[in-house]
Motif scaffolding. Structure first.
Motif, PDB file in Angstrom:
ATOM      1  N   ASN A  41      -4.564  21.793 -18.688  1.00  0.00           N
ATOM      2  CA  ASN A  41      -4.763  20.807 -17.625  1.00  0.00           C
ATOM      3  C   ASN A  41      -5.965  19.919 -17.900  1.00  0.00           C
ATOM      4  O   ASN A  41      -6.490  19.270 -17.005  1.00  0.00           O
ATOM      5  CB  ASN A  41      -4.937  21.503 -16.273  1.00  0.00           C
ATOM      6  CG  ASN A  41      -3.605  21.981 -15.734  1.00  0.00           C
ATOM      7  OD1 ASN A  41      -2.589  21.316 -15.907  1.00  0.00           O
ATOM      8  ND2 ASN A  41      -3.597  23.148 -15.124  1.00  0.00           N
ATOM      9  N   GLU A  43      -8.666  17.084 -19.562  1.00  0.00           N
ATOM     10  CA  GLU A  43      -8.729  15.639 -19.741  1.00  0.00           C
ATOM     11  C   GLU A  43      -8.880  15.346 -21.230  1.00  0.00           C
ATOM     12  O   GLU A  43      -9.401  16.163 -21.976  1.00  0.00           O
ATOM     13  CB  GLU A  43      -9.976  15.153 -18.977  1.00  0.00           C
ATOM     14  CG  GLU A  43     -10.081  13.676 -18.822  1.00  0.00           C
ATOM     15  CD  GLU A  43     -11.316  13.265 -18.003  1.00  0.00           C
ATOM     16  OE1 GLU A  43     -12.076  14.138 -17.557  1.00  0.00           O
ATOM     17  OE2 GLU A  43     -11.502  12.048 -17.823  1.00  0.00           O
TER      18      GLU A  43
ATOM     19  N   TYR B 188       5.140   9.634 -20.694  1.00  0.00           N
ATOM     20  CA  TYR B 188       3.953   9.017 -20.117  1.00  0.00           C
ATOM     21  C   TYR B 188       4.279   7.845 -19.202  1.00  0.00           C
ATOM     22  O   TYR B 188       3.468   7.462 -18.370  1.00  0.00           O
ATOM     23  CB  TYR B 188       2.936   8.642 -21.203  1.00  0.00           C
ATOM     24  CG  TYR B 188       3.224   7.441 -22.069  1.00  0.00           C
ATOM     25  CD1 TYR B 188       3.175   6.153 -21.547  1.00  0.00           C
ATOM     26  CD2 TYR B 188       3.508   7.585 -23.419  1.00  0.00           C
ATOM     27  CE1 TYR B 188       3.427   5.047 -22.352  1.00  0.00           C
ATOM     28  CE2 TYR B 188       3.756   6.489 -24.227  1.00  0.00           C
ATOM     29  CZ  TYR B 188       3.719   5.223 -23.683  1.00  0.00           C
ATOM     30  OH  TYR B 188       3.959   4.140 -24.469  1.00  0.00           O
ATOM     31  N   THR B 266       0.124   6.645 -17.399  1.00  0.00           N
ATOM     32  CA  THR B 266      -0.220   7.760 -18.286  1.00  0.00           C
ATOM     33  C   THR B 266      -1.087   8.778 -17.553  1.00  0.00           C
ATOM     34  O   THR B 266      -0.899   9.981 -17.680  1.00  0.00           O
ATOM     35  CB  THR B 266      -0.967   7.253 -19.536  1.00  0.00           C
ATOM     36  OG1 THR B 266      -0.158   6.284 -20.173  1.00  0.00           O
ATOM     37  CG2 THR B 266      -1.223   8.383 -20.509  1.00  0.00           C
ATOM     38  N   ARG B 267      -2.044   8.280 -16.796  1.00  0.00           N
ATOM     39  CA  ARG B 267      -2.866   9.203 -16.023  1.00  0.00           C
ATOM     40  C   ARG B 267      -2.008  10.052 -15.088  1.00  0.00           C
ATOM     41  O   ARG B 267      -2.140  11.273 -15.038  1.00  0.00           O
ATOM     42  CB  ARG B 267      -3.905   8.443 -15.199  1.00  0.00           C
ATOM     43  CG  ARG B 267      -5.070   7.980 -16.012  1.00  0.00           C
ATOM     44  CD  ARG B 267      -6.076   7.166 -15.237  1.00  0.00           C
ATOM     45  NE  ARG B 267      -7.123   6.769 -16.148  1.00  0.00           N
ATOM     46  CZ  ARG B 267      -8.197   7.517 -16.426  1.00  0.00           C
ATOM     47  NH1 ARG B 267      -8.418   8.643 -15.798  1.00  0.00           N
ATOM     48  NH2 ARG B 267      -9.077   7.113 -17.319  1.00  0.00           N
ATOM     49  N   MET B 271      -0.919  12.945 -17.826  1.00  0.00           N
ATOM     50  CA  MET B 271      -2.134  13.727 -17.583  1.00  0.00           C
ATOM     51  C   MET B 271      -2.129  14.398 -16.206  1.00  0.00           C
ATOM     52  O   MET B 271      -3.092  15.042 -15.829  1.00  0.00           O
ATOM     53  CB  MET B 271      -3.370  12.844 -17.733  1.00  0.00           C
ATOM     54  CG  MET B 271      -3.497  12.112 -19.067  1.00  0.00           C
ATOM     55  SD  MET B 271      -3.308  13.152 -20.526  1.00  0.00           S
ATOM     56  CE  MET B 271      -4.713  14.255 -20.330  1.00  0.00           C
ATOM     57  N   LYS B 272      -1.051  14.205 -15.459  1.00  0.00           N
ATOM     58  CA  LYS B 272      -0.884  14.861 -14.146  1.00  0.00           C
ATOM     59  C   LYS B 272      -2.033  14.585 -13.177  1.00  0.00           C
ATOM     60  O   LYS B 272      -2.459  15.470 -12.424  1.00  0.00           O
ATOM     61  CB  LYS B 272      -0.696  16.370 -14.311  1.00  0.00           C
ATOM     62  CG  LYS B 272       0.486  16.730 -15.221  1.00  0.00           C
ATOM     63  CD  LYS B 272       0.765  18.215 -15.233  1.00  0.00           C
ATOM     64  CE  LYS B 272      -0.045  18.999 -16.189  1.00  0.00           C
ATOM     65  NZ  LYS B 272       0.282  19.367 -17.467  1.00  0.00           N
ATOM     66  N   SER B 279      -5.651  19.339 -12.117  1.00  0.00           N
ATOM     67  CA  SER B 279      -5.624  18.724 -13.427  1.00  0.00           C
ATOM     68  C   SER B 279      -6.932  17.940 -13.547  1.00  0.00           C
ATOM     69  O   SER B 279      -7.363  17.316 -12.586  1.00  0.00           O
ATOM     70  CB  SER B 279      -4.410  17.800 -13.492  1.00  0.00           C
ATOM     71  OG  SER B 279      -4.463  17.052 -14.657  1.00  0.00           O
ATOM     72  N   ASP B 280      -7.553  17.987 -14.728  1.00  0.00           N
ATOM     73  CA  ASP B 280      -8.906  17.428 -14.847  1.00  0.00           C
ATOM     74  C   ASP B 280      -8.965  15.902 -14.857  1.00  0.00           C
ATOM     75  O   ASP B 280     -10.019  15.323 -14.643  1.00  0.00           O
ATOM     76  CB  ASP B 280      -9.572  17.925 -16.150  1.00  0.00           C
ATOM     77  CG  ASP B 280      -9.954  19.396 -16.065  1.00  0.00           C
ATOM     78  OD1 ASP B 280      -9.906  19.938 -14.954  1.00  0.00           O
ATOM     79  OD2 ASP B 280     -10.302  19.979 -17.113  1.00  0.00           O
ATOM     80  N   THR B 281      -7.851  15.242 -15.182  1.00  0.00           N
ATOM     81  CA  THR B 281      -7.901  13.789 -15.336  1.00  0.00           C
ATOM     82  C   THR B 281      -7.927  13.104 -13.969  1.00  0.00           C
ATOM     83  O   THR B 281      -7.052  13.348 -13.146  1.00  0.00           O
ATOM     84  CB  THR B 281      -6.688  13.301 -16.139  1.00  0.00           C
ATOM     85  OG1 THR B 281      -6.676  13.996 -17.387  1.00  0.00           O
ATOM     86  CG2 THR B 281      -6.736  11.798 -16.379  1.00  0.00           C
TER      87      THR B 281
END
Ligand SMILES: Cc1cc2nc3c(=O)[nH]c(=O)nc-3n(C[C@H](O)[C@H](O)[C@H](O)COP(=O)(O)OP(=O)(O)OC[C@H]3O[C@@H](n4cnc5c(N)ncnc54)[C@H](O)[C@@H]3O)c2cc1C
Ligand SMILES: Cc1cc2nc3c(=O)[nH]c(=O)nc-3n(C[C@H](O)[C@H](O)[C@H](O)COP(=O)(O)OP(=O)(O)OC[C@H]3O[C@@H](n4cnc5c(N)ncnc54)[C@H](O)[C@@H]3O)c2cc1C
Ligand code: SF4
Ligand code: SF4
Ligand code: FES
Lengths: 288, 474
Positions: A41, A43, B188, B266-267, B271-272, B279-281
């Protein structure tokens, strides 16, 4: 999976990793970077390839733990693995024999400047390095730089080591002392890079900075890393990361790097809820 | 079951797709379309009159044997129907979901001349889903290994379909992908609620089981170059897509809150970021904000519908022409409307305005009217003098298309490209000017469709197979 073969702190919150990545080690040139993702998960974050060994098939990265992802990374040890790692990305530094080159590194920017300093020396430049930090502990890679450069000047904001003051003051001192400087590379917090550009602009000294916008893919696909250089939009991941310091819109770069401030706070809280974040911001942004 | 006459078949009304309720789905990322039941599929299949000269096949870029697979569904031979589809289409579960059928196979379906065409796409989706959920994806037998090695650059639909065919021919195929997952735009770009990522993953797993090797996290050109690949592989296929977002070049595009669609998509998708902070993004705050998306294609519809799902209080499409000219699939426009998207047609932004922190606050929107037809025959939108509206705005997403990514052309200087950077090929076999190098998909055509990219991949696979039999010919 990319195995970490060495991990050690070289400064407060600054950790050096050697990672198995033979193909990247073979291909990479000074100035290029990788993007990694620590876990499922995680970045994707960009980090410069500070060094490499084709013999061991490893690359070296030096990470400053300032936020969620870099702190997760800095919790890893030798023997652990990184899930995804892609590179080399970006354009290599333009390495020429300029004559006398001054390489200025602020904080972890020193790690980013290190490979280029080495390459500049290899092609015959006289290389003078100025390495800045808040205090003695924050000056990194001084010994390594001493081995490859002609002169190394550590500077600290509090005077605890080397020159007492900012890197730009040391640069000015060199200039005033009659050093004929042909080329400057400055890498560090945005205010530092801007300050260096302001010193060298009136003297017309060719000056290059390495930009650090927020990235996702690193291949020119998303457009998130865009910056303004010479009044034009560039994609730092494919057109850079190095640009003419006198043409960069630093204000815009600063603004854009704060795009996710609110969310970054949340991430950081998640990773560690101690240590005042303001401290870290000050550290990353360096000098006022 | 007694045989139906054509007349009876034509009387059966088209089975509508079962959908999640519009209100409910506008706040979740689950798939909007739920698919047919077996009985619905069989009934829909009975609507096909099994033309002697089926026009539908010619309408499909990969020439799926449409009447044959539909007959198998009518006969309740669902597994066989899926196998039939796969003879021509490596990713039927994907195409059944995202093909613009109304402009392709269904456009020319004879039943559609009088009433509504046979729902070919929905049936394709049904058969592929049935196989996946009942028997698991079946792997067709490959020919004996030939010992030839082929490198495929790019794990999007073009690369995947090329890889799928080549591995069937018995070749040793490796796909190199820049990102950390395989699927290209399917992962994506196209969001979960239209194409669940688990489906893409399973289709990719199917190819893996068939013998395709996947190497992720490799940017060809920056790591290994195309020339270096040619030293190790017998042929190279370039399916790198059209990933270089265009901007509008208006003031204020650098402000925080202004996104290129690819960044935003995409984010959220790859990147969820919708699941932040699990999720870190991170994703810029959209909840309770006003979001405007510029453009009228599938990308724009996806972006605006994502904004709704992230909780935007107002999500609008700004498009400079009218709905009739929108390139998006009809179904996407319909779904977007049902979910509450605001359509600002004949409107084009002049500038984005921000505050002292560089954050987007509003835009000036120029209203347009249709003038004289342009080269494309479409009436050109022209600004209505003085009709400019200032609209408060928090997030802007620019979805006006993509150019070609320069990495491959910069690092392969002898590869011929046109002035937009698209790789030039002979379209009958996808050969580039460089011996042993083939290309297809969006990198050749500019942003197009999944099925066209897959068609190009197939054409290239056939030509690569032929080339490998006699490498002296080019
Ligand atoms: C080409 C390139 C090379 C880089 N090389 C290195 C390196 O060798 N070593 C290293 O430690 N760092 C390097 N960076 C910076 C590094 O990528 C960021 O520090 C990292 O992405 C922050 O992630 P995080 O989740 O830990 O922190 P976040 O929570 O994302 O950010 C914390 C704070 O840092 C600021 N910030 C966010 N992104 C960046 C950024 N890209 N640069 C600077 N500040 C940022 C935020 O505004 C916030 O104040 C590089 C960046 C680029 C673009
Ligand atoms: C948001 C969105 C919605 C869409 N909706 C639809 C739809 O509903 N129906 C439809 O038919 N079409 C739709 N399309 C268009 C369709 O997705 C594309 O036409 C199709 O994906 C093109 O396939 P491709 O294989 O050529 O390229 P891509 O799918 O772009 O794949 C290219 C792959 O190559 C990789 N790559 C790039 N450079 C390199 C390199 N140097 N080395 C290694 N790998 C590399 C990329 O990371 C990527 O994974 C949509 C597109 C978008 C963006
Ligand atoms: S692949 Fe697309 S165009 Fe071809 S039959 Fe299926 S839905 Fe129609
Ligand atoms: S054109 Fe329509 S009716 Fe005829 S075979 Fe194709 S799907 Fe069936
Ligand atoms: S990081 Fe996506 S374009 Fe540069």
């Amino acid at each position: 999976m990319y195995k970490i073969v060495e991990a050690r702190f070289i400064g407060p919150e600054v950790k050096l990793f050697r990672i198995e990545a033979p193909k990247i080690a073979e291909k990479r040139k000074a100035g290029q970077f990788i993007i990694l993702r620590v876990h499922e998960n995680g970045e994707r974050i960009p980090l410069t390839i500070a060094d490499s060994s084709t013999k061991d098939g490893t690359i070296t990265i030096i990470v400053q733990g300032i936020g969620g992802t870099t702190q997760q990374l800095n919790a890893l040890e030798s023997g652990d693995s990184i899930l995804d790692l892609v590179g080399p990305l970006g354009k290599a530094s333009n390495i020429e024999n300029f004559g006398t080159a001054v390489v200025i590194g602020g904080g972890v920017g020193t790690a980013i400047a290190f490979p280029t300093a080495k390459a500049l020396k290899e092609v015959g430049n006289k290389v003078i390095t100025i390495v800045g930090g808040r205090s003695k502990d924050y000056v990194i890679l001084e010994n390594e730089l001493n081995e490859i450069c002609d002169e190394v000047y550590p500077t600290t904001d509090d005077g605890s080591h080397g020159f007492h003051g900012f890197v730009t003051q040391k640069l000015q001192e060199l200039i005033d002392g009659g050093e004929k400087i042909d080329f400057v590379l400055a890498i560090g917090p945005i205010p530092m890079m801007k300050a260096v550009a302001d010193v060298t602009r009136p003297l017309n000294i060719e000056t290059v900075v390495s930009l650090n916008p927020i990235m996702v893919d690193g291949t020119g696909m998303c457009g998130g890393c865009r910056a303004i250089v010479d009044n034009k939009t560039v994609f730092v991941c494919v057109d850079g990361p190095e640009f003419d310091a006198h043409k960069v819109d630093f204000k815009n770069l600063t603004n854009r790097n704060h795009m996710y401030s609110i969310q970054e706070n949340v991430s950081l809280e998640k990773v560690k809820d101690h240590k005042c974040r303001v401290d870290k911001l000050a550290e990353k942004e360096g000098m006022k | 079951m007694s045989e139906l006459t054509n007349k009876e078949r034509m009387k059966i009304p088209r089975n509508p797709m079962i959908e999640q309720d519009a209100k409910e789905r506008a706040s979740n990322f689950k798939e909007v379309n739920l698919g047919y039941t077996e009985d619905m599929a069989v009934e829909e299949a009975q609507r096909c009159i099994q033309c002697k000269k089926p026009l539908c096949i010619a309408g499909c870029p990969v020439m799926v044997k449409i009447p044959e697979f539909i007959q198998l569904i009518a006969d309740r031979k669902f597994a066989e129907a899926a196998a039939k589809l796969k003879e021509d289409n490596a990713l039927p579960a994907v195409c059944g979901r995202v093909c613009p059928q109304e402009e392709q196979c269904e456009l020319v379906c004879i039943v559609g001349k009088k009433g509504e065409p046979v729902a070919i796409g929905n049936l394709e989706r049904f058969a592929a889903d049935w196989e996946r959920t009942h028997t698991g994806i079946q792997i067709p037998e490959s020919e004996k290994p030939t010992g030839n090695k082929i490198a495929i650059v790019g794990g999007g639909p073009a690369g995947l379909s090329c890889a799928g065919d080549l591995v069937q021919f018995g070749h040793d195929v490796t796909v190199f992908e820049a990102l950390h997952e395989i699927g290209g735009v399917l992962l994506y770009g196209i969001p979960e609620f239209r194409l669940p990522k688990s489906i893409v993953k399973e289709e990719v797993d199917g190819l893996r089981k068939a013998g395709v090797k996947f190497v992720k996290n490799v940017v060809i050109g920056l790591g290994e170059t195309v020339d270096e690949l040619l030293a190790d592989y017998d042929a190279v296929f370039l399916g790198v897509g059209a990933g270089l977002p265009y901007f509008m070049n208006i003031p204020g595009e650098e402000l925080n809150g202004v996104y290129a669609a690819n960044d935003y998509l995409t984010r959220v998708n790859l990147m969820k970021a919708w699941d932040f902070p699990n999720s870190d993004t991170p994703m810029y705050e959209v909840k309770d904000k006003v979001v405007a998306v510029f453009g009228g294609g599938n990308t724009a519809m996806d972006a605006v519908r994502i904004a709704l799902r992230l909780g935007a209080k107002r999500a609008m499409i700004c498009y400079r022409r009218t709905e009739a000219e929108m390139p998006a699939r009809v179904e996407e426009i319909k779904h977007a409307k049902e979910e509450g998207v605001d359509f600002m047609l004949l409107a084009s932004p002049l500038e984005f305005l921000g505050d002292e922190t560089g954050t987007l606050r509003s835009m000036n929107l120029q209203k347009m009217e249709l003038g004289e037809p342009d080269d494309s025959g479409r009436r050109r939108p022209v600004p209505i003098k003085g009709d400019i509206e200032k609209i408060d705005l928090d997030v802007a997403v620019i979805a006006i298309g993509n150019g070609s990514n320069p990495i491959i052309s910069r690092t392969t200087p002898d590869l011929k490209v046109n002035k937009w950077g698209n790789i030039l090929v002979d379209e009958t076999n996808m050969k580039t000017n460089k011996k042993g190098v083939f290309a297809g998909g969006d990198i050749v055509t500019g942003g197009a469709t999944v099925i066209l990219a897959m068609g190009a991949g197939r054409t290239a696979a056939a030509a690569i197979h032929e080339y490998l039999a006699d490498k002296s010919k080019w």
